[in-house]
Design an enzyme around this catalytic site. Structure first.
Site, PDB file in Angstrom:
ATOM      1  N   GLY A 114       0.802  -1.234   0.000  1.00  0.00           N
ATOM      2  CA  GLY A 114       0.000   0.000   0.000  1.00  0.00           C
ATOM      3  C   GLY A 114       0.828   1.275   0.000  1.00  0.00           C
ATOM      4  O   GLY A 114       0.355   2.320   0.433  1.00  0.00           O
ATOM      5  N   GLY A 116       2.453   2.690  -2.713  1.00  0.00           N
ATOM      6  CA  GLY A 116       2.647   3.335  -4.011  1.00  0.00           C
ATOM      7  C   GLY A 116       3.612   2.595  -4.918  1.00  0.00           C
ATOM      8  O   GLY A 116       4.003   3.100  -5.964  1.00  0.00           O
ATOM      9  N   GLY A 118       2.927  -0.653  -6.018  1.00  0.00           N
ATOM     10  CA  GLY A 118       2.236  -1.673  -6.818  1.00  0.00           C
ATOM     11  C   GLY A 118       2.367  -3.093  -6.286  1.00  0.00           C
ATOM     12  O   GLY A 118       2.463  -4.038  -7.061  1.00  0.00           O
ATOM     13  N   ASP A 164      -0.765  -0.299 -12.933  1.00  0.00           N
ATOM     14  CA  ASP A 164       0.079  -1.176 -12.115  1.00  0.00           C
ATOM     15  C   ASP A 164       0.197  -2.572 -12.704  1.00  0.00           C
ATOM     16  O   ASP A 164       1.291  -3.145 -12.776  1.00  0.00           O
ATOM     17  CB  ASP A 164      -0.518  -1.329 -10.710  1.00  0.00           C
ATOM     18  CG  ASP A 164      -0.342  -0.089  -9.878  1.00  0.00           C
ATOM     19  OD1 ASP A 164      -0.162   0.984 -10.461  1.00  0.00           O
ATOM     20  OD2 ASP A 164      -0.389  -0.199  -8.635  1.00  0.00           O
TER      21      ASP A 164
HETATM   22  O1  PMV Z   1      -0.771   3.953  -4.833  1.00  0.00           O
HETATM   23  P1  PMV Z   1      -0.945   3.162  -6.071  1.00  0.00           P
HETATM   24  O2  PMV Z   1       0.322   2.557  -6.594  1.00  0.00           O
HETATM   25  O3  PMV Z   1      -2.064   2.139  -5.969  1.00  0.00           O
HETATM   26  O4  PMV Z   1      -1.376   4.178  -7.234  1.00  0.00           O
HETATM   27  C1  PMV Z   1      -2.565   4.881  -7.218  1.00  0.00           C
HETATM   28  C2  PMV Z   1      -2.609   5.717  -8.450  1.00  0.00           C
HETATM   29  C3  PMV Z   1      -3.828   6.611  -8.596  1.00  0.00           C
HETATM   30  O5  PMV Z   1      -3.662   7.310  -9.816  1.00  0.00           O
HETATM   31  C4  PMV Z   1      -3.920   7.620  -7.476  1.00  0.00           C
HETATM   32  C5  PMV Z   1      -5.123   5.814  -8.637  1.00  0.00           C
HETATM   33  C6  PMV Z   1      -5.263   4.941  -9.858  1.00  0.00           C
HETATM   34  O6  PMV Z   1      -5.985   3.930  -9.748  1.00  0.00           O
HETATM   35  O7  PMV Z   1      -4.714   5.263 -10.918  1.00  0.00           O
END
Ligand code: PMV
Length: 328
Positions: A114, A116, A118, A164
């Site tokens: 969680g 950022g 992935g 991701d």
């Molecule tokens: O925090 P992560 O890696 O799940 O990325 C979220 C990215 C956002 O643009 C904020 C949301 C999305 O689903 O694109």
């Protein structure tokens, strides 16, 4: 045992704005989730997770959806450990037609949860790849990415972009705009990651940006400006112009900060990286806590981050040229 690994990612540009149809450029990094599977005939699923948040945790439960595991840990931990795997195994059954197959699943990951980077996408990609191969089907990377996306979509109740999962399945740098995902050329990037030990609530952060965007025309303009930064960033990557890539990452962080998705620890790490001479630095992913990504070919940024209050871990991450890897 059948074993696959898949990489995590950083966003070089474009998170949040990608939700509104702007392009984004994530890039796979050599921090991986490894998922090993062994089919079992009784249709049950046994998940053993050994990663940063679920160390040494095992749960065993039957195939029926309401057959809750009988374990002495919090519900949320069980949910976190099993939801993605459950859903990924459903994709395996659907892809192979083996509706009743069960699995022993072992997850090992060096991607913080969680934060950022992935982690859930990497687990989904590796689990689907290993699960399908274990029953005799090898998926090509497009279908693997699509099925991993459906896994995230189901678990996150529709709050998932393809970024991701596509990036994790194919590796390298990718460009995502709506449903259109493609690989792009990127120079060798000297990536350094700083992790504050925490995690942001993606749903809440996305909702916060949505509200701002509805309330203020200048917030909507800010989202569009991120799209412009991404388009410039793509050109700079194609030209191999690292100085320009870094400048645009700095700009992207400022715009994300204006949209309220940075945090004190993320800002501290970004500034520590810049003070140390990083070419550029920004938060990566949903924000609110978690990780920053900086570019620095020297050891300075990693060292500075490791002494920055609020930074729990700093590490260099190579760009992962290969997405899913078939290990056994
Ligand atoms: O925090 P992560 O890696 O799940 O990325 C979220 C990215 C956002 O643009 C904020 C949301 C999305 O689903 O694109």
């Amino acid at each position: 045992m059948t074993l696959s690994s898949a990489p995590g990612k950083v966003y070089l540009f474009g998170e949040h704005a990608v939700v509104y149809g702007e392009p984004a450029v994530p890039c796979a990094i050599e921090r991986r989730a490894r998922v090993g599977v062994e089919p079992r005939e009784d249709g049950k699923l046994r998940v053993h997770a050994e990663d940063l948040s679920l160390d040494g945790f095992t749960v065993e439960y039957g195939a029926a959806a309401d057959d809750r595991p009988d374990v002495d840990v919090s519900e949320s931990l069980v949910t976190a450990a099993t939801q993605y795997v459950d859903s990924a195994i459903e994709q395996v059954r659907d892809a192979t037609g083996e509706d009743d197959v069960g699995f022993d699943v072992t997850i090992e990951s060096d991607i913080p949860l969680g934060a950022g980077l992935g982690s859930s996408a990497a687990v989904a990609v590796a689990a689907i790849d290993a699960g399908t191969r274990a029953v005799g089907t090898t998926l090509e990377s497009g279908e693997l990415a699509e099925r991993a996306y459906r896994t995230e979509y189901d678990v996150q109740e529709g709050q998932a972009s393809r970024a991701d999962t596509f990036c994790s399945a194919t590796g390298g740098a990718v460009r995502v705009e709506g449903d259109d995902c493609r690989s792009i050329e990127a120079p060798d990037l000297p990536i350094v990651v700083g992790f504050d030990g925490g995690a942001g609530d993606t749903g809440e952060l996305v909702a916060g940006v949505r509200t701002l965007r509805e309330e203020y025309a200048f917030a909507a303009d800010t989202v569009e400006a991120i799209g412009d930064v991404v388009r410039n960033g793509e050109e700079a990557l194609a030209d191999g112009d690292l100085a320009e890539v870094g400048r645009l990452m700095d700009f992207n962080h400022g715009l994300l900060s204006a949209l309220g998705v940075s945090s004190r620890s993320l800002d501290s790490m970004v500034w520590a990286a810049r003070d140390a001479g990083a070419i550029g630095a920004k938060l990566t992913g949903a924000g609110g806590g978690g990780c920053i990504v900086a570019l620095d070919p020297t050891p300075e940024t990693e060292t500075a981050l490791s002494f920055t209050p609020g930074c729990e871990e700093a590490f260099r991450a190579e760009l992962a040229e290969t997405g899913v890897k078939r290990l056994e």
